[in-house]
Write a protein that holds these residues in place. Sequence first.
Motif, mmCIF file in Angstrom:
data_model
loop_
_atom_site.group_PDB
_atom_site.id
_atom_site.type_symbol
_atom_site.label_atom_id
_atom_site.label_comp_id
_atom_site.label_asym_id
_atom_site.label_seq_id
_atom_site.Cartn_x
_atom_site.Cartn_y
_atom_site.Cartn_z
ATOM 1 N N VAL A 72 -9.546 14.247 5.441
ATOM 2 C CA VAL A 72 -7.905 14.231 6.392
ATOM 3 C C VAL A 72 -7.377 13.600 4.005
ATOM 4 N N LEU A 73 -7.337 12.940 2.573
ATOM 5 C CA LEU A 73 -7.296 13.146 1.939
ATOM 6 C C LEU A 73 -6.795 14.789 0.774
ATOM 7 N N PRO A 74 -7.285 14.989 0.859
ATOM 8 C CA PRO A 74 -6.698 16.642 0.470
ATOM 9 C C PRO A 74 -5.684 17.207 1.203
ATOM 10 N N ALA A 75 -5.463 16.919 2.856
ATOM 11 C CA ALA A 75 -4.980 17.596 2.923
ATOM 12 C C ALA A 75 -3.343 16.943 3.957
ATOM 13 N N ALA A 76 -3.345 15.116 3.734
ATOM 14 C CA ALA A 76 -2.140 14.209 3.081
ATOM 15 C C ALA A 76 -1.810 14.475 2.133
ATOM 16 N N ALA A 77 -2.551 14.804 0.722
ATOM 17 C CA ALA A 77 -1.980 15.131 -0.693
ATOM 18 C C ALA A 77 -0.982 16.970 -1.094
ATOM 19 N N CYS A 78 -2.109 17.561 -0.197
ATOM 20 C CA CYS A 78 -1.299 18.367 0.106
ATOM 21 C C CYS A 78 0.585 18.286 1.013
ATOM 22 N N ASP A 122 3.112 -3.276 -8.311
ATOM 23 C CA ASP A 122 4.413 -4.867 -7.927
ATOM 24 C C ASP A 122 4.165 -4.372 -6.238
ATOM 25 N N PHE A 123 5.023 -3.760 -6.345
ATOM 26 C CA PHE A 123 5.196 -2.833 -4.954
ATOM 27 C C PHE A 123 3.859 -2.987 -3.974
ATOM 28 N N VAL A 124 2.736 -2.200 -4.162
ATOM 29 C CA VAL A 124 1.791 -2.280 -3.571
ATOM 30 C C VAL A 124 1.133 -3.009 -3.630
ATOM 31 N N LEU A 125 0.916 -4.270 -4.720
ATOM 32 C CA LEU A 125 0.028 -5.613 -4.750
ATOM 33 C C LEU A 125 0.967 -6.564 -3.905
ATOM 34 N N ALA A 126 2.205 -6.574 -3.390
ATOM 35 C CA ALA A 126 2.415 -7.627 -2.159
ATOM 36 C C ALA A 126 2.969 -6.732 -0.861
ATOM 37 N N LEU A 127 1.864 -5.689 -1.208
ATOM 38 C CA LEU A 127 1.959 -5.330 0.770
ATOM 39 C C LEU A 127 -0.248 -5.560 0.579
ATOM 40 N N THR A 128 -0.786 -6.163 0.295
ATOM 41 C CA THR A 128 -2.514 -6.615 -0.422
ATOM 42 C C THR A 128 -2.249 -7.146 1.342
ATOM 43 N N TYR A 129 -1.423 -8.165 1.552
ATOM 44 C CA TYR A 129 -2.094 -8.517 3.278
ATOM 45 C C TYR A 129 -1.754 -7.823 4.019
ATOM 46 N N ALA A 143 -5.826 6.268 5.858
ATOM 47 C CA ALA A 143 -6.003 8.288 5.210
ATOM 48 C C ALA A 143 -4.605 8.142 4.581
ATOM 49 N N ILE A 144 -3.442 7.297 5.416
ATOM 50 C CA ILE A 144 -2.260 8.000 5.333
ATOM 51 C C ILE A 144 -1.957 7.097 4.180
ATOM 52 N N TRP A 145 -2.343 5.050 3.984
ATOM 53 C CA TRP A 145 -2.407 4.413 2.734
ATOM 54 C C TRP A 145 -2.882 5.263 1.761
ATOM 55 N N VAL A 146 -3.866 5.604 1.726
ATOM 56 C CA VAL A 146 -5.070 5.898 0.581
ATOM 57 C C VAL A 146 -4.080 7.645 -0.264
ATOM 58 N N ALA A 147 -3.212 8.182 0.965
ATOM 59 C CA ALA A 147 -2.984 8.877 0.327
ATOM 60 C C ALA A 147 -1.284 8.598 -0.646
ATOM 61 N N TRP A 148 -0.599 8.031 0.161
ATOM 62 C CA TRP A 148 0.967 7.419 -0.476
ATOM 63 C C TRP A 148 0.095 6.623 -1.537
ATOM 64 N N THR A 149 -0.729 5.647 -1.037
ATOM 65 C CA THR A 149 -0.862 4.535 -2.887
ATOM 66 C C THR A 149 -1.056 5.263 -4.132
ATOM 67 N N ALA A 150 -1.904 6.341 -3.757
ATOM 68 C CA ALA A 150 -2.485 7.098 -5.101
ATOM 69 C C ALA A 150 -1.319 8.164 -5.303
ATOM 70 N N MET A 151 -0.602 8.711 -4.540
ATOM 71 C CA MET A 151 0.572 9.830 -4.915
ATOM 72 C C MET A 151 1.280 9.017 -5.822
ATOM 73 N N ASP A 173 10.665 8.603 -3.631
ATOM 74 C CA ASP A 173 11.389 7.737 -2.364
ATOM 75 C C ASP A 173 10.908 8.916 -1.388
ATOM 76 N N PRO A 174 10.629 9.790 -2.124
ATOM 77 C CA PRO A 174 10.474 10.578 -1.078
ATOM 78 C C PRO A 174 8.527 10.713 -0.113
ATOM 79 N N THR A 175 7.986 9.579 -1.069
ATOM 80 C CA THR A 175 6.854 9.930 -1.536
ATOM 81 C C THR A 175 6.922 8.638 -0.121
ATOM 82 N N LEU A 176 7.121 8.071 -0.088
ATOM 83 C CA LEU A 176 7.192 6.331 0.405
ATOM 84 C C LEU A 176 8.002 6.853 2.071
ATOM 85 N N ALA A 177 8.605 7.649 1.692
ATOM 86 C CA ALA A 177 9.659 8.043 3.212
ATOM 87 C C ALA A 177 8.626 8.659 3.883
ATOM 88 N N ILE A 178 7.951 9.626 3.852
ATOM 89 C CA ILE A 178 6.630 10.578 4.293
ATOM 90 C C ILE A 178 6.008 10.008 4.624
#
Length: 377
Positions: free
Chosen positions: A6-12, A196-203, A242-250, A266-271
Amino acid sequence: MGAAGVLPAAACVLLALLPPGRAQSTPPAGCGKDLSSLYYNLCDLSAAWGIAVEAVASLGVVTSFVLTIVLVASLPFVQDPPKKSLVATQVFFMLGTFGLFCLTFDFIVGPNFSTCASRRFLFGVLFGLCFSCLLAHAVALNFLARRNRGPRGWVTLAVALLLALVEVIINAEWLTITVARREGGPADPCVLADADFVLALTYVMVLLVAAFGTAWPALCGRYTRWRKHGAFILATTGLSMAIWVAWTAMYLYGNQRAGEKPGWDDPTLAIALVANACAFILLYVIPEVTHVTRRGPEQAYEDDGYPTRGVGYETILKEQKSQSMFVENKAFSMDEPSFAKKPVSPYSGYNGQLLTSVYQPTEMALMHKVRALPSPG
């Protein structure tokens, strides 16, 4: 397909939809000359990601709104009390999904003070609301799978709202500290480090993992009819992880490695927003809406043992006809003459029909009468 596939497919998919990094001074094809550059991504025909995400987000807004209306309208037809108690929590989940589709437009348009502030605050709050509802639903399913009785509906809803309220407080404090009390310059919510944006989403990530882990025990309960609802939550949270791991990595590493760090954020977060919201609709909302009015085995058994008669025009006519026939038969039996109930003499010439009251003398009676007459003379 496992998580490794799933992760490579989401990254593609993310890489295919991301725009090329280029500065644009003139309006692109499809945009008017008087249009502000803030809205170029909404009409730029050469930006595949903007057109695609905008179309999917618009469809998601309409779909989530219609499904919310359908769920609320089907509430009077829900015959299973445990399912009816969970409808309120599911409605709030659908409102959160509706908000995610709407928030996607904030990431399509360009950044300014209002869009950046709403992005930073609502991204975590809306996801926190959705994952809190999933977690509360998973907890209720554990009770239902073991006892066939769960907590009251208002208790499940209160747990979901309290869990979401924690993220509201976290984001409000974080936005206040980083923007309102910013020293050495004007307040600008767009100036923010990616980490900082990613760490604020830890909860929010904790809520996601907790919902995924809590749904597993519901599959091993005694009452098997609740397992499919646990499977809906598992599929939704699994794909969301899987989606969260993909977008945080990108967002943290992929865009910088590709050399398109500012332009692809911005496109990464929108997608990521629209993909996760679509997962909510397809894997959780639609299955739950289709199952909410289905009867449980207890209701089906009661209906089979005690069938109910439909109240309709034909049923009323049949009942009136049977009552009128009963009254006519009773009246006929009351009007029957009394002599018809007495035994008939074998010399009366009875031929299977009731005799009238006219006297019909026999031959023997006439002979006796003639002999009894006095002789002449």
